[in-house]
Design a protein around this motif. Structure first.
Motif, PDB file in Angstrom:
ATOM      1  N   TYR A 141       0.665  -1.212   0.065  1.00  0.00           N
ATOM      2  CA  TYR A 141       0.032  -0.231  -0.067  1.00  0.00           C
ATOM      3  C   TYR A 141       0.867   1.298  -0.062  1.00  0.00           C
ATOM      4  O   TYR A 141       1.893   1.229   0.837  1.00  0.00           O
ATOM      5  N   VAL A 142       0.549   2.068  -0.788  1.00  0.00           N
ATOM      6  CA  VAL A 142       1.483   3.350  -1.173  1.00  0.00           C
ATOM      7  C   VAL A 142       0.507   4.739  -0.680  1.00  0.00           C
ATOM      8  O   VAL A 142      -0.575   4.797  -1.402  1.00  0.00           O
ATOM      9  N   LEU A 143       0.832   5.578  -0.035  1.00  0.00           N
ATOM     10  CA  LEU A 143       0.294   6.767   0.446  1.00  0.00           C
ATOM     11  C   LEU A 143       1.249   7.991   0.176  1.00  0.00           C
ATOM     12  O   LEU A 143       2.243   8.054   0.930  1.00  0.00           O
ATOM     13  N   ASP A 144       0.727   8.734  -0.563  1.00  0.00           N
ATOM     14  CA  ASP A 144       1.533  10.134  -0.727  1.00  0.00           C
ATOM     15  C   ASP A 144       1.599  10.869   0.608  1.00  0.00           C
ATOM     16  O   ASP A 144       0.510  11.279   1.187  1.00  0.00           O
ATOM     17  N   LYS A 145       2.653  11.460   0.619  1.00  0.00           N
ATOM     18  CA  LYS A 145       2.817  12.456   1.954  1.00  0.00           C
ATOM     19  C   LYS A 145       3.674  13.459   1.723  1.00  0.00           C
ATOM     20  O   LYS A 145       5.109  13.509   1.872  1.00  0.00           O
ATOM     21  N   PRO A 146       3.154  14.610   0.941  1.00  0.00           N
ATOM     22  CA  PRO A 146       4.062  15.645   0.253  1.00  0.00           C
ATOM     23  C   PRO A 146       4.536  16.396   1.434  1.00  0.00           C
ATOM     24  O   PRO A 146       3.972  16.552   2.427  1.00  0.00           O
ATOM     25  N   GLY A 147       6.132  16.682   1.374  1.00  0.00           N
ATOM     26  CA  GLY A 147       6.486  17.593   2.513  1.00  0.00           C
ATOM     27  C   GLY A 147       7.339  16.521   3.569  1.00  0.00           C
ATOM     28  O   GLY A 147       8.096  17.145   4.306  1.00  0.00           O
ATOM     29  N   GLN A 148       7.063  15.275   3.368  1.00  0.00           N
ATOM     30  CA  GLN A 148       7.873  14.427   4.317  1.00  0.00           C
ATOM     31  C   GLN A 148       9.154  14.453   3.706  1.00  0.00           C
ATOM     32  O   GLN A 148       9.257  13.862   2.465  1.00  0.00           O
ATOM     33  N   PRO A 149      10.192  14.471   4.689  1.00  0.00           N
ATOM     34  CA  PRO A 149      11.471  14.448   4.334  1.00  0.00           C
ATOM     35  C   PRO A 149      12.063  12.937   3.932  1.00  0.00           C
ATOM     36  O   PRO A 149      13.253  12.985   3.066  1.00  0.00           O
ATOM     37  N   HIS A 150      11.446  11.910   4.129  1.00  0.00           N
ATOM     38  CA  HIS A 150      11.991  10.416   4.066  1.00  0.00           C
ATOM     39  C   HIS A 150      10.854   9.544   4.011  1.00  0.00           C
ATOM     40  O   HIS A 150       9.815   9.945   4.469  1.00  0.00           O
ATOM     41  N   LEU A 151      11.047   8.412   3.247  1.00  0.00           N
ATOM     42  CA  LEU A 151       9.752   7.459   3.332  1.00  0.00           C
ATOM     43  C   LEU A 151       9.756   6.746   4.519  1.00  0.00           C
ATOM     44  O   LEU A 151      10.791   7.054   5.337  1.00  0.00           O
ATOM     45  N   ARG A 152       8.683   6.541   4.854  1.00  0.00           N
ATOM     46  CA  ARG A 152       8.324   5.540   5.945  1.00  0.00           C
ATOM     47  C   ARG A 152       7.644   4.319   5.770  1.00  0.00           C
ATOM     48  O   ARG A 152       6.989   4.173   4.671  1.00  0.00           O
ATOM     49  N   ALA A 153       7.911   3.198   6.314  1.00  0.00           N
ATOM     50  CA  ALA A 153       7.465   1.851   6.057  1.00  0.00           C
ATOM     51  C   ALA A 153       6.918   1.147   7.147  1.00  0.00           C
ATOM     52  O   ALA A 153       7.570   1.130   8.357  1.00  0.00           O
ATOM     53  N   GLY A 154       5.775   0.284   6.946  1.00  0.00           N
ATOM     54  CA  GLY A 154       5.410  -0.569   7.845  1.00  0.00           C
ATOM     55  C   GLY A 154       5.248  -2.231   7.385  1.00  0.00           C
ATOM     56  O   GLY A 154       5.127  -1.923   6.209  1.00  0.00           O
ATOM     57  N   PHE A 155       5.243  -2.925   8.375  1.00  0.00           N
ATOM     58  CA  PHE A 155       5.276  -4.399   7.809  1.00  0.00           C
ATOM     59  C   PHE A 155       4.207  -5.347   8.455  1.00  0.00           C
ATOM     60  O   PHE A 155       4.170  -5.139   9.649  1.00  0.00           O
ATOM     61  N   THR A 156       3.416  -6.123   7.693  1.00  0.00           N
ATOM     62  CA  THR A 156       2.524  -7.044   8.432  1.00  0.00           C
ATOM     63  C   THR A 156       2.697  -8.401   7.621  1.00  0.00           C
ATOM     64  O   THR A 156       3.004  -8.493   6.627  1.00  0.00           O
ATOM     65  N   VAL A 157       2.547  -9.346   8.594  1.00  0.00           N
ATOM     66  CA  VAL A 157       2.786 -10.701   8.383  1.00  0.00           C
ATOM     67  C   VAL A 157       1.495 -11.401   9.127  1.00  0.00           C
ATOM     68  O   VAL A 157       1.371 -11.378  10.399  1.00  0.00           O
ATOM     69  N   GLY A 158       0.474 -11.830   8.374  1.00  0.00           N
ATOM     70  CA  GLY A 158      -0.455 -12.422   9.132  1.00  0.00           C
ATOM     71  C   GLY A 158      -0.345 -13.725   9.889  1.00  0.00           C
ATOM     72  O   GLY A 158       0.733 -14.515   9.663  1.00  0.00           O
ATOM     73  N   LYS A 159      -1.096 -14.124  10.674  1.00  0.00           N
ATOM     74  CA  LYS A 159      -0.871 -15.596  11.387  1.00  0.00           C
ATOM     75  C   LYS A 159      -0.922 -16.616  10.488  1.00  0.00           C
ATOM     76  O   LYS A 159      -0.475 -17.872  11.094  1.00  0.00           O
ATOM     77  N   LYS A 160      -1.684 -16.630   9.404  1.00  0.00           N
ATOM     78  CA  LYS A 160      -1.548 -17.727   8.739  1.00  0.00           C
ATOM     79  C   LYS A 160      -0.248 -18.409   8.048  1.00  0.00           C
ATOM     80  O   LYS A 160      -0.040 -19.323   7.597  1.00  0.00           O
ATOM     81  N   LEU A 161       0.720 -17.255   7.828  1.00  0.00           N
ATOM     82  CA  LEU A 161       2.328 -17.472   7.750  1.00  0.00           C
ATOM     83  C   LEU A 161       2.960 -18.424   8.693  1.00  0.00           C
ATOM     84  O   LEU A 161       3.831 -19.019   8.392  1.00  0.00           O
ATOM     85  N   GLY A 162       2.549 -18.516   9.673  1.00  0.00           N
ATOM     86  CA  GLY A 162       3.265 -19.419  10.756  1.00  0.00           C
ATOM     87  C   GLY A 162       3.119 -18.860  12.043  1.00  0.00           C
ATOM     88  O   GLY A 162       2.510 -17.826  12.632  1.00  0.00           O
ATOM     89  N   ASN A 163       4.046 -19.338  12.969  1.00  0.00           N
ATOM     90  CA  ASN A 163       4.210 -18.934  14.435  1.00  0.00           C
ATOM     91  C   ASN A 163       4.821 -17.647  14.649  1.00  0.00           C
ATOM     92  O   ASN A 163       5.396 -17.207  13.555  1.00  0.00           O
TER      93      ASN A 163
END
Length: 117
Positions: free
Chosen positions: A31-53
């Motif tokens: 998912y990508v969201l424009d944030k004009p004026g933000q000095p650098h990128l930010r990232a979040g990560f998700t991994v669902g419970k279906k993928l394992g413990n």
């Protein structure tokens, strides 16, 4: 990855999900969201419970963080990214994960071609 480069709060994830645009391939959804004026990128990560413990999910999140850290010069700044892992990522080597990550970022049109590998 530095703290200011991460998305951690639930409200921030929700904002990206609701207002951002999603792109996908077999291994990742981004998912990508424009944030004009933000000095650098930010990232979040998700991994669902279906993928394992918890151990497996945390290992996958570490790999995804490393992919963003390695390739942050190729990604457009002034954007928030949320990267979601899908089930097929578990069978891939790091090099295959990297190719898939680059593919989904090119699909999202956020890959900077001037700094090509």
């Amino acid at each position: 990855m530095k703290k200011e480069y991460r998305i951690k709060k639930s409200e921030e994830f929700s904002a990206v999900f609701q207002n951002g645009t999603s792109y996908a391939n077999q291994q990742f959804v981004v998912y990508v969201l424009d944030k004009p004026g933000q000095p650098h990128l930010r990232a979040g990560f998700t991994v669902g419970k279906k993928l394992g413990n918890a151990v497996t999910r945390n290992q996958m999140k570490r790999k995804m963080r490393e992919l963003v850290r390695i390739h942050q010069t190729h990604l457009h700044p002034e954007k928030d990214y949320v990267l979601i892992a899908r089930k097929p990522v578990l069978q891939l080597s790091f090099q295959q994960l990297e190719r898939s990550f680059i593919h989904v970022m090119k699909r999202a049109k956020v890959w900077n071609h001037e700094n090509e590998i």
